[in-house]
Motif scaffolding. Structure first.
Motif, PDB file in Angstrom:
ATOM      1  N   LEU A 136       2.561   4.192  19.743  1.00 42.06           N
ATOM      2  CA  LEU A 136       2.200   3.647  21.048  1.00 42.06           C
ATOM      3  C   LEU A 136       2.972   2.358  21.290  1.00 42.06           C
ATOM      4  O   LEU A 136       3.025   1.500  20.407  1.00 42.06           O
ATOM      5  CB  LEU A 136       0.699   3.366  21.116  1.00 42.06           C
ATOM      6  CG  LEU A 136      -0.222   4.580  20.906  1.00 42.06           C
ATOM      7  CD1 LEU A 136      -1.673   4.132  20.803  1.00 42.06           C
ATOM      8  CD2 LEU A 136      -0.059   5.570  22.045  1.00 42.06           C
ATOM      9  N   SER A 137       3.559   2.222  22.472  1.00 37.75           N
ATOM     10  CA  SER A 137       4.318   0.992  22.751  1.00 37.75           C
ATOM     11  C   SER A 137       3.956   0.378  24.095  1.00 37.75           C
ATOM     12  O   SER A 137       4.708  -0.422  24.638  1.00 37.75           O
ATOM     13  CB  SER A 137       5.828   1.269  22.673  1.00 37.75           C
ATOM     14  OG  SER A 137       6.229   2.213  23.638  1.00 37.75           O
ATOM     15  N   THR A 139       0.193  -1.126  26.191  1.00 31.03           N
ATOM     16  CA  THR A 139      -1.223  -1.416  26.006  1.00 31.03           C
ATOM     17  C   THR A 139      -1.748  -2.127  27.245  1.00 31.03           C
ATOM     18  O   THR A 139      -0.979  -2.549  28.110  1.00 31.03           O
ATOM     19  CB  THR A 139      -1.430  -2.290  24.755  1.00 31.03           C
ATOM     20  OG1 THR A 139      -2.833  -2.484  24.513  1.00 31.03           O
ATOM     21  CG2 THR A 139      -0.774  -3.662  24.910  1.00 31.03           C
ATOM     22  N   THR A 165      -1.154   6.052  13.029  1.00 34.30           N
ATOM     23  CA  THR A 165      -1.037   5.516  14.378  1.00 34.30           C
ATOM     24  C   THR A 165      -0.339   4.166  14.311  1.00 34.30           C
ATOM     25  O   THR A 165      -0.809   3.243  13.642  1.00 34.30           O
ATOM     26  CB  THR A 165      -2.414   5.341  15.041  1.00 34.30           C
ATOM     27  OG1 THR A 165      -3.058   6.618  15.117  1.00 34.30           O
ATOM     28  CG2 THR A 165      -2.273   4.769  16.440  1.00 34.30           C
ATOM     29  N   MET A 167       0.508   1.049  16.390  1.00 37.44           N
ATOM     30  CA  MET A 167       0.059   0.392  17.605  1.00 37.44           C
ATOM     31  C   MET A 167       1.188  -0.419  18.243  1.00 37.44           C
ATOM     32  O   MET A 167       2.178  -0.770  17.591  1.00 37.44           O
ATOM     33  CB  MET A 167      -1.130  -0.506  17.291  1.00 37.44           C
ATOM     34  CG  MET A 167      -2.375   0.257  16.850  1.00 37.44           C
ATOM     35  SD  MET A 167      -3.042   1.314  18.165  1.00 37.44           S
ATOM     36  CE  MET A 167      -3.746   0.068  19.250  1.00 37.44           C
ATOM     37  N   THR A 170       4.095  -3.179  16.710  1.00 37.44           N
ATOM     38  CA  THR A 170       4.222  -3.083  15.258  1.00 37.44           C
ATOM     39  C   THR A 170       5.665  -3.335  14.838  1.00 37.44           C
ATOM     40  O   THR A 170       6.596  -2.780  15.414  1.00 37.44           O
ATOM     41  CB  THR A 170       3.790  -1.696  14.759  1.00 37.44           C
ATOM     42  OG1 THR A 170       2.392  -1.516  15.014  1.00 37.44           O
ATOM     43  CG2 THR A 170       4.049  -1.545  13.267  1.00 37.44           C
ATOM     44  N   VAL A 183      -3.714   3.030  10.432  1.00 35.51           N
ATOM     45  CA  VAL A 183      -3.628   2.553  11.811  1.00 35.51           C
ATOM     46  C   VAL A 183      -3.169   1.101  11.758  1.00 35.51           C
ATOM     47  O   VAL A 183      -3.860   0.253  11.190  1.00 35.51           O
ATOM     48  CB  VAL A 183      -4.982   2.654  12.543  1.00 35.51           C
ATOM     49  CG1 VAL A 183      -4.850   2.110  13.962  1.00 35.51           C
ATOM     50  CG2 VAL A 183      -5.489   4.084  12.567  1.00 35.51           C
ATOM     51  N   THR A 184      -2.019   0.824  12.319  1.00 30.27           N
ATOM     52  CA  THR A 184      -1.523  -0.550  12.285  1.00 30.27           C
ATOM     53  C   THR A 184      -2.268  -1.402  13.309  1.00 30.27           C
ATOM     54  O   THR A 184      -2.894  -0.898  14.233  1.00 30.27           O
ATOM     55  CB  THR A 184      -0.010  -0.614  12.556  1.00 30.27           C
ATOM     56  OG1 THR A 184       0.248  -0.182  13.901  1.00 30.27           O
ATOM     57  CG2 THR A 184       0.757   0.267  11.581  1.00 30.27           C
ATOM     58  N   LEU A 186      -2.456  -4.200  16.417  1.00 27.65           N
ATOM     59  CA  LEU A 186      -1.683  -4.584  17.588  1.00 27.65           C
ATOM     60  C   LEU A 186      -0.807  -5.786  17.234  1.00 27.65           C
ATOM     61  O   LEU A 186      -1.299  -6.783  16.694  1.00 27.65           O
ATOM     62  CB  LEU A 186      -2.636  -4.936  18.734  1.00 27.65           C
ATOM     63  CG  LEU A 186      -2.001  -5.263  20.084  1.00 27.65           C
ATOM     64  CD1 LEU A 186      -1.377  -4.018  20.695  1.00 27.65           C
ATOM     65  CD2 LEU A 186      -3.050  -5.852  21.036  1.00 27.65           C
ATOM     66  N   PRO A 200      -7.843  -1.532  10.041  1.00 29.54           N
ATOM     67  CA  PRO A 200      -6.396  -1.580  10.266  1.00 29.54           C
ATOM     68  C   PRO A 200      -5.643  -1.614   8.939  1.00 29.54           C
ATOM     69  O   PRO A 200      -6.212  -1.970   7.898  1.00 29.54           O
ATOM     70  CB  PRO A 200      -6.206  -2.883  11.041  1.00 29.54           C
ATOM     71  CG  PRO A 200      -7.311  -3.757  10.526  1.00 29.54           C
ATOM     72  CD  PRO A 200      -8.486  -2.840  10.309  1.00 29.54           C
TER      73      PRO A 200
END
Length: 221
Positions: A136-137, A139, A165, A167, A170, A183-184, A186, A200
């Motif tokens: 994801l890039s 938010t 995932t 975030m 990252t 999951v990284t 934000l 995280p």
């Protein structure tokens, strides 16, 4: 509005892999090396496309609304991956925003989802492995009530395990490893040569091995 040339290039991507396909795409304004193997893919409203020598792109990938797709030499992109960006976002004058950039010898396996709104950059030999990982890039800032973009950067020889995932924002330093299901955070910043995991993701232990010392995309022995 999509130009006639872009529509014709999109139709070319539906051809089976062959040198004629590469030549046609090059004549239509892209830069595709004759030795690259391009599978049957969907390419909609994509600007610049660059594919290096001996790179393999599998069947069933979808690229939608991207500013650019740039893939280096001897890279591997598996099957049934989805690359897109949020169409409502205004992209800054940034070379990475809205783009997929894979350096030489990088690998993305199959059945992953990549949001390229802020852009994904993968350094040499970086790998997104397994299946069902999400990058994801962009938010939403809940305080300001508006969306923003943050690129994801995976430096040399980063390894991302299955169902991870990544975030927005990252940044993973060279040789960082993410365990399956991580999951990284934000805007997370992850150390070199370290295994990270959890939700995280947090550092677990230093890590090293043959993967980090390769000179080929995949070791054959």
């Amino acid at each position: 509005m999509t130009s006639p040339r872009a529509r014709l290039a999109g139709l070319c991507w539906l051809l089976p892999p062959c040198r004629a396909k590469n030549a046609l795409l090059t004549r239509l304004g892209h830069r595709v090396h004759p030795s690259a193997r391009l599978g049957i893919c969907v390419m909609l409203d994509v600007g610049e496309v660059v594919v290096g020598a001996d790179t393999i792109i599998g069947h069933g990938n979808v690229f939608r609304g991207l500013r650019a797709v740039r893939i280096g030499v001897e890279a591997i992109l598996g099957q049934f991956n989805w690359f897109s960006r949020a169409p409502t976002l205004t992209l800054p004058d940034d070379d990475l925003a809205g783009s997929l950039v894979m350096d030489d010898h990088t690998v993305i396996t199959s059945r992953h989802y990549v949001d390229c709104s802020g852009g994904l950059w993968m350094g040499r030999f970086a790998t997104i492995a397994g299946v069902r990982s999400t990058v994801l890039s962009h938010t939403i800032d809940l305080g300001l009530g508006r969306q923003g973009i943050r690129p994801v950067r995976l430096l040399e020889k980063v390894f991302v395990g299955s169902n991870t995932t990544m975030m927005p924002g990252t940044t993973a330093a060279s040789g960082a490893v993410f365990a399956a299901g991580s999951v990284t955070a934000l805007d997370g910043d992850y150390a070199a040569g370290t295994l990270h995991g959890g939700v995280p993701a947090k550092p677990i232990k230093p890590i090293d091995g043959a993967y980090f010392h390769r000179t080929r995309t995949w070791a054959t022995e």
